[in-house]
Design an enzyme around this catalytic site. Structure first.
Site, PDB file in Angstrom:
ATOM      1  N   HIS A 180       0.599  -1.093   0.108  1.00  0.00           N
ATOM      2  CA  HIS A 180       0.047  -0.074   0.017  1.00  0.00           C
ATOM      3  C   HIS A 180       1.080   1.342  -0.066  1.00  0.00           C
ATOM      4  CE1 HIS A 180      -3.833   2.170   1.200  1.00  0.00           C
ATOM      5  NE2 HIS A 180      -2.964   3.135   1.489  1.00  0.00           N
ATOM      6  N   GLU A 181       1.909   1.309   0.719  1.00  0.00           N
ATOM      7  CA  GLU A 181       2.632   2.565   0.869  1.00  0.00           C
ATOM      8  C   GLU A 181       3.756   2.716  -0.248  1.00  0.00           C
ATOM      9  OE1 GLU A 181       1.456   4.704   2.848  1.00  0.00           O
ATOM     10  OE2 GLU A 181       0.316   3.211   4.268  1.00  0.00           O
ATOM     11  N   HIS A 184       2.035   4.520  -2.911  1.00  0.00           N
ATOM     12  CA  HIS A 184       2.097   5.985  -2.766  1.00  0.00           C
ATOM     13  C   HIS A 184       3.574   6.324  -3.052  1.00  0.00           C
ATOM     14  CE1 HIS A 184      -1.636   6.233  -0.704  1.00  0.00           C
ATOM     15  NE2 HIS A 184      -1.429   5.698   0.231  1.00  0.00           N
TER      16      HIS A 184
END
Length: 301
Positions: A180-181, A184
């Site tokens: 998920h990170e 980003h």
């Protein structure tokens, strides 16, 4: 030393249980209280972003004025979520002291396992390297104690991913948080993302992270006691993107929903660098293999 508040463009991944009711924003950060000025940037230059921007980012960038929270006072009081990452403000401990804590050791071991074996993370790391944003374990990941509501976050001010060592207790959870990170971080590398002032930019990255990280796989949704057939994946992505925005920014639920809805179609269909929605580890392995063979295919055209 904590980065100046004006420089913070942060996103965080929160756990659903604490986001059922809109709460003040939270943020992700860098290693324990590391001086941002002493760190090298993740990318060669901020201006290099955007050259790989896909359909989702192209649409999000064209949405005009940034959607910002109503009222100047509210924006001034927005700490961008740093309060949920208390280790951001503490003096950095020595390696020996940190190594004595079981949480830290376990976090480091699980992180290494994810980076070495998880196809989601491996694909993103390779994609970032090809984009000029090579990721180094010791430099760009930090295991820290966080607020009980969050699992991790990305601090664009220092180009670091925070992993909440007190909240991540299973390898599968670590795999999802890192993925998920990293999405980003990948978006930060490839596009001119205004994390702080443009809610639509944040919404686009949150949509992509929820869509591509495995957050909304069937098994994860069943584990949350959420069931559905038609359009259930899209519903999950939308809901989690809205919750993430409410977690990291002091905006109303209506503002978050509007930002997500306005960029949803374009950003949901922006599948870079996977090229498909990886609904399982098998899908992620195939996407990783296709990504590795991408240059070979293009060379034969």
């Amino acid at each position: 030393m904590r980065p100046h508040a004006a420089a913070l463009r942060l996103t965080a991944r929160g756990l659903p249980r604490c986001l059922a009711t809109p709460s003040p924003p939270h943020v992700a950060g860098a290693g324990p209280a590391i001086d941002a000025a002493a760190l090298l940037p993740l990318c060669p230059s901020a201006g290099d972003g955007g050259r790989l921007a896909g359909a989702g980012w192209a649409s999000a960038m064209e949405q005009g004025e940034a959607a910002s929270p109503p009222g100047g006072r509210e924006e001034e009081e927005d700490d961008l979520g740093y309060r949920l990452f208390p280790d951001r403000n503490k003096k950095q401990q020595s390696f020996l002291v940190r190594s004595l804590f079981t949480f830290h050791n376990r976090c480091q071991l699980m992180l290494r396992m994810t980076l070495d074996t998880n196809p989601y993370a491996q694909l993103l790391l390779e994609a970032m390297k090809q984009s000029g944003c090579t990721v180094f374990n010791d430099r760009h990941f930090s295991c820290e104690n966080c607020d009980g509501c969050v699992s991790g976050g990305f601090d664009s001010a220092t180009s670091q991913i925070v992993l909440c060592q007190n909240n991540i207790r299973q390898q599968s959870h670590m795999n999802r948080v890192v993925t998920h990170e990293l999405i980003h971080a990948f978006d930060h590398c490839r596009a001119h993302v205004d994390w702080f002032k443009n809610v639509k930019h944040l919404a686009c990255s949150e949509i992509r992270a929820a869509n591509l990280s495995g957050d909304c796989t069937l098994m994860n949704e069943i584990a949350r006691f959420k069931f559905g057939l038609k359009g259930h994946h899209q519903t999950c992505v939308r809901d989690r993107a809205i919750r993430s925005i409410l977690a990291v920014r002091k905006v109303s639920k209506e503002t978050a929903e509007k930002a997500v809805d306005e960029v949803f179609d374009a950003c949901f269909n922006d599948l870079e660098p996977f090229g498909r929605i990886p609904h399982s580890k098998t899908d992620a392995k195939r996407a990783y293999r296709d990504f590795q063979n991408r240059d070979r295919y293009n060379a034969n055209l």
